[in-house]
Each structure stands twice: as C-alpha cells, then as structure tokens.
Design a protein around this motif. Structure first.
Motif, PDB file in Angstrom:
ATOM      1  N   GLU A 140       0.673  -1.165   0.039  1.00 11.35           N
ATOM      2  CA  GLU A 140       0.133   0.004  -0.060  1.00 11.35           C
ATOM      3  C   GLU A 140       0.887   1.261  -0.031  1.00 11.35           C
ATOM      4  O   GLU A 140       1.865   1.281   0.231  1.00 11.35           O
ATOM      5  N   THR A 141       0.175   2.554  -0.227  1.00 11.60           N
ATOM      6  CA  THR A 141       1.089   3.796  -0.151  1.00 11.60           C
ATOM      7  C   THR A 141       1.387   3.868   1.435  1.00 11.60           C
ATOM      8  O   THR A 141       0.856   3.593   2.094  1.00 11.60           O
ATOM      9  N   VAL A 142       2.121   4.816   1.495  1.00  8.25           N
ATOM     10  CA  VAL A 142       2.582   4.962   3.121  1.00  8.25           C
ATOM     11  C   VAL A 142       1.433   5.676   4.080  1.00  8.25           C
ATOM     12  O   VAL A 142       1.059   4.973   5.014  1.00  8.25           O
ATOM     13  N   ASP A 143       0.214   6.333   3.384  1.00 10.85           N
ATOM     14  CA  ASP A 143      -0.768   6.809   4.058  1.00 10.85           C
ATOM     15  C   ASP A 143      -1.736   5.373   4.365  1.00 10.85           C
ATOM     16  O   ASP A 143      -2.049   5.327   5.552  1.00 10.85           O
ATOM     17  N   GLN A 144      -1.882   4.759   3.361  1.00 12.89           N
ATOM     18  CA  GLN A 144      -2.683   3.639   3.670  1.00 12.89           C
ATOM     19  C   GLN A 144      -2.142   2.773   4.789  1.00 12.89           C
ATOM     20  O   GLN A 144      -2.814   2.156   5.573  1.00 12.89           O
ATOM     21  N   ARG A 145      -0.851   2.523   4.655  1.00 10.02           N
ATOM     22  CA  ARG A 145      -0.195   1.691   5.760  1.00 10.02           C
ATOM     23  C   ARG A 145      -0.465   2.102   7.017  1.00 10.02           C
ATOM     24  O   ARG A 145      -0.641   1.626   7.957  1.00 10.02           O
ATOM     25  N   VAL A 146      -0.179   3.712   7.184  1.00  6.07           N
ATOM     26  CA  VAL A 146      -0.233   4.279   8.481  1.00  6.07           C
ATOM     27  C   VAL A 146      -1.954   4.167   9.114  1.00  6.07           C
ATOM     28  O   VAL A 146      -1.784   3.759   9.931  1.00  6.07           O
ATOM     29  N   LEU A 147      -2.665   4.271   7.910  1.00  2.75           N
ATOM     30  CA  LEU A 147      -4.042   3.998   8.383  1.00  2.75           C
ATOM     31  C   LEU A 147      -4.251   2.661   8.892  1.00  2.75           C
ATOM     32  O   LEU A 147      -5.047   2.715   9.843  1.00  2.75           O
ATOM     33  N   ALA A 148      -3.787   1.611   8.276  1.00  2.00           N
ATOM     34  CA  ALA A 148      -3.928   0.516   8.751  1.00  2.00           C
ATOM     35  C   ALA A 148      -2.790   0.076   9.902  1.00  2.00           C
ATOM     36  O   ALA A 148      -3.369  -1.116  10.493  1.00  2.00           O
ATOM     37  N   GLY A 149      -2.490   0.811  10.356  1.00  2.00           N
ATOM     38  CA  GLY A 149      -1.623   0.699  11.890  1.00  2.00           C
ATOM     39  C   GLY A 149      -0.535  -0.152  11.386  1.00  2.00           C
ATOM     40  O   GLY A 149       0.032  -0.633  12.432  1.00  2.00           O
ATOM     41  N   LYS A 150       0.174  -0.251  10.144  1.00  2.00           N
ATOM     42  CA  LYS A 150       1.356  -0.992   9.849  1.00  2.00           C
ATOM     43  C   LYS A 150       2.502   0.088   9.879  1.00  2.00           C
ATOM     44  O   LYS A 150       2.375   1.280   9.669  1.00  2.00           O
ATOM     45  N   ASN A 151       3.626  -0.735   9.714  1.00  2.00           N
ATOM     46  CA  ASN A 151       4.938   0.004   9.672  1.00  2.00           C
ATOM     47  C   ASN A 151       4.783   0.998   8.176  1.00  2.00           C
ATOM     48  O   ASN A 151       4.509   0.118   7.215  1.00  2.00           O
ATOM     49  N   PRO A 152       5.154   2.298   8.263  1.00  2.00           N
ATOM     50  CA  PRO A 152       5.011   2.900   6.742  1.00  2.00           C
ATOM     51  C   PRO A 152       5.885   2.081   5.978  1.00  2.00           C
ATOM     52  O   PRO A 152       5.615   2.247   4.646  1.00  2.00           O
ATOM     53  N   VAL A 153       7.061   1.567   6.324  1.00  2.00           N
ATOM     54  CA  VAL A 153       7.714   0.971   5.177  1.00  2.00           C
ATOM     55  C   VAL A 153       7.566  -0.536   4.990  1.00  2.00           C
ATOM     56  O   VAL A 153       7.445  -1.225   5.894  1.00  2.00           O
ATOM     57  N   GLY A 154       6.960  -0.808   3.962  1.00  2.00           N
ATOM     58  CA  GLY A 154       6.774  -2.011   3.505  1.00  2.00           C
ATOM     59  C   GLY A 154       7.835  -2.820   3.363  1.00  2.00           C
ATOM     60  O   GLY A 154       8.897  -2.620   3.023  1.00  2.00           O
ATOM     61  N   ILE A 155       7.565  -4.234   3.469  1.00  4.87           N
ATOM     62  CA  ILE A 155       8.729  -5.106   3.546  1.00  4.87           C
ATOM     63  C   ILE A 155       8.644  -6.178   2.268  1.00  4.87           C
ATOM     64  O   ILE A 155       7.459  -6.841   2.303  1.00  4.87           O
ATOM     65  N   VAL A 156       9.373  -6.211   1.290  1.00  2.00           N
ATOM     66  CA  VAL A 156       9.459  -7.312   0.413  1.00  2.00           C
ATOM     67  C   VAL A 156      10.427  -8.332   0.648  1.00  2.00           C
ATOM     68  O   VAL A 156      11.696  -7.812   0.877  1.00  2.00           O
ATOM     69  N   THR A 157      10.176  -9.633   0.777  1.00  2.44           N
ATOM     70  CA  THR A 157      11.135 -10.483   0.988  1.00  2.44           C
ATOM     71  C   THR A 157      11.384 -11.437  -0.058  1.00  2.44           C
ATOM     72  O   THR A 157      10.418 -12.001  -0.522  1.00  2.44           O
ATOM     73  N   LEU A 158      12.664 -11.552  -0.663  1.00  6.05           N
ATOM     74  CA  LEU A 158      13.146 -12.451  -1.336  1.00  6.05           C
ATOM     75  C   LEU A 158      13.563 -13.924  -0.840  1.00  6.05           C
ATOM     76  O   LEU A 158      14.703 -13.484  -0.165  1.00  6.05           O
ATOM     77  N   ASN A 159      13.191 -14.829  -1.045  1.00 10.62           N
ATOM     78  CA  ASN A 159      13.823 -15.944  -0.226  1.00 10.62           C
ATOM     79  C   ASN A 159      13.969 -17.079  -1.115  1.00 10.62           C
ATOM     80  O   ASN A 159      13.208 -17.665  -1.705  1.00 10.62           O
ATOM     81  N   ALA A 160      15.337 -17.949  -1.129  1.00  8.55           N
ATOM     82  CA  ALA A 160      15.533 -18.963  -1.843  1.00  8.55           C
ATOM     83  C   ALA A 160      16.148 -19.926  -1.177  1.00  8.55           C
ATOM     84  O   ALA A 160      16.979 -19.823  -0.104  1.00  8.55           O
ATOM     85  N   PHE A 161      15.707 -21.216  -1.297  1.00 12.05           N
ATOM     86  CA  PHE A 161      16.378 -22.368  -0.711  1.00 12.05           C
ATOM     87  C   PHE A 161      16.038 -23.631  -1.377  1.00 12.05           C
ATOM     88  O   PHE A 161      15.250 -23.550  -2.323  1.00 12.05           O
ATOM     89  N   HIS A 162      16.752 -24.479  -1.052  1.00 11.87           N
ATOM     90  CA  HIS A 162      16.753 -25.982  -1.787  1.00 11.87           C
ATOM     91  C   HIS A 162      15.604 -26.780  -1.125  1.00 11.87           C
ATOM     92  O   HIS A 162      15.606 -26.725   0.304  1.00 11.87           O
ATOM     93  N   GLN A 163      14.751 -27.505  -1.680  1.00 11.23           N
ATOM     94  CA  GLN A 163      13.950 -28.281  -1.025  1.00 11.23           C
ATOM     95  C   GLN A 163      13.911 -29.682  -1.837  1.00 11.23           C
ATOM     96  O   GLN A 163      13.288 -29.442  -3.076  1.00 11.23           O
ATOM     97  N   GLY A 164      14.376 -30.637  -1.710  1.00 10.64           N
ATOM     98  CA  GLY A 164      14.252 -31.826  -2.500  1.00 10.64           C
ATOM     99  C   GLY A 164      15.034 -31.471  -3.736  1.00 10.64           C
ATOM    100  O   GLY A 164      16.114 -30.756  -3.508  1.00 10.64           O
ATOM    101  N   GLY A 165      14.733 -31.948  -4.807  1.00 11.92           N
ATOM    102  CA  GLY A 165      15.375 -31.597  -5.944  1.00 11.92           C
ATOM    103  C   GLY A 165      15.014 -30.275  -6.627  1.00 11.92           C
ATOM    104  O   GLY A 165      15.461 -30.017  -7.807  1.00 11.92           O
ATOM    105  N   ASN A 166      14.643 -29.497  -5.739  1.00  8.47           N
ATOM    106  CA  ASN A 166      14.183 -28.265  -6.370  1.00  8.47           C
ATOM    107  C   ASN A 166      14.868 -26.917  -5.645  1.00  8.47           C
ATOM    108  O   ASN A 166      15.233 -27.022  -4.590  1.00  8.47           O
ATOM    109  N   ILE A 167      14.539 -25.939  -6.330  1.00 10.67           N
ATOM    110  CA  ILE A 167      14.810 -24.627  -5.650  1.00 10.67           C
ATOM    111  C   ILE A 167      13.386 -23.683  -5.538  1.00 10.67           C
ATOM    112  O   ILE A 167      12.677 -23.948  -6.689  1.00 10.67           O
TER     113      ILE A 167
END
Lengths: 161, 695
Positions: free
Chosen positions: B416-443
C-alpha cells in the motif's frame, strides 16, 4: 559429379516452377494416400513402443529415434478407419512437419508404402464436401495417377495433436 | 609490437559489467550523511578500472564519461564534498548509461552518446557547483579555474612495449587534457643493424597547457610508472614562451612523420578484430550466456577426477590384455565399479560448474525496488535471504524476467502507499522479502510482501465479468487467487506504467512451467501475499527409480522418494468414494494407483501384492502404487514436448540402456491429475476433474 548435381537441381527447380512435386504414397485399407516426399525423413519398420498415459487412441506412443523421442500416430485411427494388428509388415513413415511453433518429427504407422509419383499440385481436386464426417478435413486434395486415385494428406491439420 | 587487443575485449567487457554491478550494489548501500569510506573506495576503484580499461582499449567515449564520474567520486572520497542523494541518483544513472555504452560497444554497434553527454553535463554542473560551495581549499579553485603549463619528461625503459603499453595512447590522452606540445628525442636510437623492433628507444618531453592538476597528468602515466622515468613539473613560464623554436619545429616534423605510421596501426586494429566481433554479434544480444566464471577449486577437482578416470582406464586396459581367469574377472568387475564411480563423480562436478549462486539474479533487485519505490512514492525495504543458493545457469537466466515481473507486481499492487499503511496501523515501510532455498530436488523462491494481500472479491468479480468462471462457481479463496494466472486478467482499474495491462501473470506462469517449474500464490487480506516459485535445480539429468506399472516402466525421481514399502493391509482405510489412505506411523498417506491414473490395463490391483512408493512434493506426501521396483539409475531427461506436447503426470522421457523409451513421473502433476488436492494441509478434499476444467 558437380554437373550432375547442378543438372539435378536444375531439373528440380524446373519441376518446382511447373508446380510438380513428388509424393510418397502409402496404402491404408486398400486406399492410396500421398505425402510430400520432402517431409519424409525415413521409413522404419514397426518396433516396440512406449505407451503414453491418457493419450488419444490414435497416438500409439513414443519411440526412441536415435536419441529423440518421437510420437507414433496410427493414421488408420486418426482417419476413423478400423485398426489392424501391428506386425513386422507395418511401416512407420517418419515425417517432419513445419508448425508455427517450429518443426516436429512424428511417425505415422501405415499398412504399406506404395510408390513415388510426380504430381502437379494444381491438378489436385478439392475433396467433395458432401459428408459431414470430420475425416475429410485431413485431405488436401485428390489426384488421379493413371486409373488410381491418390488422396494427398494435409499434414499440418492431420498432425495438429 | 602491436598486439591484437580485440582478444581481450571480452574479458574487459565482462570485468566492466561486473564492476558496474559492484558499483550499483555499493551505491545502493550508500546512505547520504553516514557514508562508509570503504564503500566509496570500492565504487571509486570499480569506476577507475573501467576507465583505465576503456582507455587502454581505445573506447574513449566510455573513458571520458567515466572520468567525470570518477572526479566526483574522488572528491567525495577525499572528503571535499558531502555526499547527497542527488549524487547517488546521478551516479546510478551514470551506471545505467555506462552499461548501455558498453553493451553497444560489445555488440559492435554505434554508441549513442546523447544520454552520456546529457549526464556528463549534469556531472559537470554538479562539479562546478561544488567549487562555489567549497571554502576549505580555495587554492584548488584557483588551480581549476586557471590553466597552467606543465613540463613532462617521459622516458620509457626499453622494455615498455613488452609490458603491453603503447606511448601513443598516453600521448593522445595527454592531448585531451589540454594543449600539448610534444618534443621527441631520438638520440638513443641505435644503428639500424642493432635496432630491435620491440624495444622503445624514444623519449619525449611534453609541454601541456591544461586546467587539470598534476594528479590528472600523473594518472595518464599511472600504468607505466614502473616502466619509465616520468617527471611532471609546473612551469613558471607561459606556454608560448617555452618554444626553443628551431629544435621544436624540427622535432615536430619528426613526430608528425612518425605518427601516420603508428596511426595506421591503430586504425587497422578494428579491421583486424572484425571477424571475431562479427562472430560475437549473435551472442551479443545475450551476453551472459557466452561464458561462465568458475571457481578454480571446481576446476581443480575436475582435473583430479579426470586423472582418476585415466588411471582406471589404464587398469582396465591392462586387464583386458591378460588371460581371462576368475581372478581377472573379479578385478575387472572392481575396475568397472570404479569406472562407474568416477564417471558419476565427474558428472556431478561438471554439473556443478553450471551452478551459480542465485545472487546473480537477486543482485539486480535492490536497484529495481529502489527505482520503483521512488516512482510509486512508496517506502520499501527489500530483504534478501538465501542469496548463496545455487542454481543451474540456464534456469537462472530464464527465471530472472518472471521474477522481475512478480516483484513489480508486489510493489505495485501488493504494497500500500505510506498513508494507507499508516491508516492500517502498519509500519509505513513495506517489506518485500525474496527467499531462496533448496527443497528436495528443487529450488524454491518466495516473493513475499506485507501488503494488503490479494483482493479476492475483486478477482472473483473480474473473473465472472471475463467469463473465466460462472457466478455460481463454488471456489475457495485460494482457488480464486490462482485465477490471476489466467490469460488476460488484471484487477487494476487503471493501467499503470509498471503493471496492470493484464498480460503478465499468465506469461509468468507459462515461463515457469516451461522450466518444469510451478508458481503458486497464497494471500491473506491485510497481511500480505506470497508467490512461491518452484524450479528443478537442473534441466538435464536426474536420479531415477525405475518402477513397473502394468508392463510399463516408469521412472520416479529418486529425490522425491521418501521410502518404499509393502502395504500393511490392516492400516489402509477408505475415505470417500474411491480413495484409500494408509496410516504410516503418525501420518495418513493417500494411495494413488498409478495404473488407474495412467489408464493402464492388466496391473496388479490388490494392495497386498503391490508396493507403495511414498513420495513427497510441495510438503505433501502421497503413496504411489506400483507393481514392482526395478533398478535405480541416472537418466538424461528428454523432452516430450519437442515433437509432441505436454503429457499430464509426466515430466519428460528418457532412454533406457536397452534403447527403450521410459517416461518420468511428474509427482505434482500426478496429484493434480488424480484429483487429489493438497492433502495433509488441512483436510483431504476430493475435487473432481470436472470442476478443474470448469475453471
């Protein structure tokens, strides 16, 4: 050698200009069908085949063609003809068909290979569109060779599986 | 004497691109006001080597451009200028521009200098501005604003050419700094009989009238410092006075007469390089596929293995010459076992060469996120986890675009935008996480955001409007969310610059599927959404367990097999109409009858005479009912799609030792095909194929 080759290619060119094409014909249920000989890669005998699960009935399975996996189509079933048993006399014609997405190599199982004819493509007559049967759409045209009739197969349509 | 420099071009480009990547990554680490000197030094060094390299190879457009960039960096480094956000932005733009220039040069295309020149103007503007602000070094200003004349003596040692340096390049670089008068001394040139063509007997004196300082001049000779005597002095006399007229004129002629010859050499260079660069042209569109950087340890271990292989081969050879007795047969068998071992090791290691850390893809995302966040006026923090997870190079190249798309999507629609986030009671800074790991024969690559989540209601409305589903379709939220992967789907009311044109998610899904991977989305309103990409580690080879199903041989990827067992019939119970479930320790394992799913006749149907192969995929376990277990072997994956099309429940085919074709079972496809959906998660739900098709 060189001159012979150029002669040959000249002849081919000439033939192409006149719309003459060579067709390989084969027999299925006593009828003769033809495919453009330039699409034919090789002719093989029937061999053991690996069945594909849940495939349409006319897709008999796949074979190993020198490291490439090639599907085998039973043309009889594709054309709605009754199937026969496969034996050492069953012939597989391996053809290469150009599709929009690229070319595919497919084997077609037929009763027997017949002959090679030079045919002027313009001579081919359209299939009479009387029947509602969907099998006619696979035939591009009909031509007379002597007193026989040969149905030229539209490979793109037939093999669009 | 003249070296064909073109052979080093590829290395130069590679290093330069790497340098640019480093610069970009480090620039993103820079926070104005609290910059770390080491970071700036790293950036400076990268810029400097690009400048040096491009100068050496005669790519003056790049060298000139890098020079201004370097000047700014140097000032920051020396503490003469405070780093500002404006600087970082400008430098980032410069990195992009350089990348463009280098790519054009690499592809042997004409370089478009308009952007570079515009940026250069900006740089110069910034640099000038600084001069007014600066108070600490007023004399610097004086140096910069007025021009001085320097006397430069340049006496290269005889072996200069052998170190790969060409004085002419330096002279032309000097000439670019200002007005240059050159005097060449040829007194040490020996008699023609003793003249050696690869030694340098000339030395020079230059008078340079320039606004640059001494340092800039020394920099020209930086590369040959150890191979020549160089002195740079500031002349008190003005430029014009300093002409010992007669000698100078005379020598000048000499210089001129020598230059054409040398110039010719330079001009012939591009011509010589042409054939090779033409060859490269095709590759230039995808420069990353041309070469691969491999750690020396990997190469060493390969060499060791090849050594062992040779020894084994010699041993077998020796055995074959002996008479066949029972002892030789035993040692022959041992030898063959060793050979198999060696081959396998070798293969594994060769495959490992193709594996690269996924960081190669991840590293470009901080920049992307920064740019998009700025454009959208959102505050975003990007977290990268598991950057060292290794992945096949081919897979990596193909996964990059879909990931960019998903990331953009998360930023644009998810957060969301900063305003929306503040309104929703969230941290104004949004977090996007990229996570990579091996699982079985897959990534597995996860793209998570803590945004608003998917708007299930809106998706459903849209899907009904687009006739993808009917109004009375009874779908779970997850099923509705999966609809965003259908072609022509976008819930954005307005088309934004970044995403929302409705092409995309289906393309993403198709691209990933073409790699034998899958993509899923889970979402919780107000909490965020997660896209999960699963990909095979490599596309070529797989360890397989051969199994028999009704006279047919199938291959189950060994990596997904948990165990194989005989079924204890007392622990099997029937759930619903036709699903058998086996209680195995504390788990309930649904039994999939392979023969039924694949529609094969004549299989053994009774549970107590067959074997169950328990496999795991997507965190769920299922048991595959097979007639018999055969051998285990490595198989080379061949595509069925090449000449046919995708077969559900089958991921590919392979050719067995006897030349027959065998099909490789695709477990997740099989589960879908069986109509068994996500067992083990909450409860078993049986879904008919018809509903799936209705979607």
């Amino acid at each position: 050698m060189n001159s012979a080759q150029s002669q040959l290619s000249n002849q081919l060119n000439l033939q192409q200009q006149q719309g003459v094409k060579q067709f390989l014909t084969f027999i299925m249920a006593d009828e003769e069908y033809g495919v453009d000989i330039l699409t034919v890669q090789e002719i093989r005998s029937w061999e053991e085949i690996t069945v594909l699960p849940n495939a349409p009935e006319f897709v008999k399975g796949v074979i190993n063609l020198r490291g490439t996996i090639v599907p085998i189509i039973d043309l009889r079933l594709r054309f709605g003809l009754p199937s026969t048993d496969y034996g050492p006399l069953t012939v597989v014609i391996v053809i290469k068909i150009e599709f929009e997405q690229g070319s595919k190599i497919i084997g077609i199982a037929v009763d027997a290979v017949s002959d090679v004819y030079s045919i002027v493509e313009q001579d081919a007559k359209a299939v009479p569109s009387l029947s509602e049967s969907n099998n006619c759409e696979y035939v591009a045209g009909l031509v007379n060779v002597g007193d026989k009739m040969v149905a030229l197969i539209d490979l793109q349509k037939t093999m669009n599986i | 004497m003249s070296i064909d420099l073109s052979q080093f071009f590829e290395v130069f480009f590679e290093e330069s691109f790497e340098g640019l990547d480093t610069m970009e990554a480090e620039l993103l680490n820079l926070v104005p006001g609290e910059e770390d000197l080491e970071t700036i030094n790293t950036i400076f060094r990268a810029a400097h080597s690009i400048k040096g390299g491009s100068g050496t190879f005669g790519f003056s457009s790049v060298a000139d451009f890098t020079h201004v960039l370097e000047t700014l960096l140097d000032q920051i480094r020396q503490g003469e200028r405070e780093l500002s956000t404006e600087h970082v932005n400008l430098l980032l733009k410069a990195v992009d521009c350089l990348r463009g220039l280098l790519a054009a040069l690499q592809a042997d295309q004409a370089t478009d200098l308009t952007e570079a020149n515009a940026l250069r103007m900006q740089f110069e503007h910034v640099l000038e501005k600084k001069d007014n602000v600066l108070e600490s070094k007023p004399q610097n200003e004086a140096v910069l604003s007025t021009s001085n004349t320097y006397q430069i003596n340049f006496k290269p040692h005889h072996h200069l050419f052998k170190t790969g340096n060409e004085p002419l390049y330096m002279i032309s670089e000097l000439a670019e700094l200002g007005e240059l008068k050159t005097t060449v001394f040829y007194d040490s040139v020996p008699d023609i009989t003793e003249l050696s063509y690869d030694e340098c007997f000339l030395h020079w004196r230059f008078f340079l009238n320039t606004s640059h300082d001494e340092k800039a001049i020394k920099e020209v000779f930086e590369w040959v410092e150890d191979d020549a005597d160089i002195t740079v002095e500031l002349c008190v006399r003005s430029f014009d006075d300093e002409q010992p007229a007669s000698i100078s004129d005379h020598n000048h002629d000499l210089v001129l007469s020598e230059q054409p010859e040398k110039l010719e050499k330079i001009t012939t260079l591009p011509a010589k390089s042409k054939p090779s660069s033409n060859k490269d042209k095709k590759v230039a569109s995808a420069p990353e596929s041309t070469s691969i950087r491999v750690g020396i340890d990997k190469v060493d271990s390969l060499i060791n293995m090849v050594g062992e292989l040779v020894i084994t081969q010699a041993m077998l050879n020796q055995l074959s010459e002996q008479e066949i007795t029972s002892t030789t047969i035993t040692s022959l068998k041992e030898g063959l076992a060793q050979l198999a071992h060696n081959t396998r090791d070798l293969q594994e290691n060769v495959m490992r060469i193709r594996m690269l850390p996924i960081n190669f893809v991840f590293s470009r995302f901080p920049r992307l996120v920064r740019d998009i966040a700025q454009k959208l006026n959102k505050k975003v923090e990007l977290k990268l986890i598991g950057e060292q997870t290794e992945l096949d190079k081919t897979v990596m190249e193909k996964i990059s675009d879909p990931m960019v798309h998903l990331l953009r999507n998360s930023l644009d629609h998810g957060l969301e935008t900063v305003d929306q986030r503040v309104l929703a009671g969230k941290n104004p800074v949004g977090i996007v996480t990229l996570n990579a790991f091996h699982q079985g024969g897959n990534i597995v690559i996860e793209i998570m955001d803590d945004g608003q989540g998917l708007n299930t209601k809106k998706i459903k409305e849209k899907a009904i409007a687009n006739e993808l589903i009917t109004a009375d379709s009874n779908l779970t939220d997850n099923e509705i969310n999966e609809l965003i992967f259908m072609p022509g789907f976008s819930t954005m009311d307005e088309v934004s610059e970044l995403s929302g044109r409705g092409v995309g998610m289906d393309v993403v899904k198709r691209n990933i599927q073409s790699l034998n991977g899958s993509v899923e989305v889970t979402s919780a309103p107000g909490i965020g959404s997660t896209f999960t990409i699963r990909l095979p580690l490599t596309l070529a080879i797989l360890d397989g367990q051969l199994v028999k199903v009704a006279q047919h041989t199938y291959i189950i990827p060994l990596i997904s097999i948990v165990e194989s067992l005989q079924i204890d019939i007392t622990k099997v119970s029937r759930v619903g109409k036709d699903l058998d479930v086996l209680r195995l320790r504390d788990e309930y394992i649904p039994i999939l009858r392979l023969y039924a799913i694949f529609n094969h006749q004549n299989a053994i149907e009774s549970l107590d005479k067959t074997l169950l192969v328990v496999v795991e995929t997507d965190n769920q376990k299922v048991g595959l009912l097979v007639d018999d277990l055969l051998s285990q072997q490595q198989v080379v994956i061949k595509s069925l799609e090449a000449n046919y099309h995708k077969v559900d429940g089958v991921s590919g085919a392979t050719i067995l030792g006897d030349g027959r074709v065998s099909l490789i079972v695709d477990i997740s496809g099989l589960i879908k095909l069986s109509g068994l959906k996500k067992p083990g998660s909450q409860e078993l739900t049986i879904e008919t194929q018809a509903t799936l098709e209705a979607l």
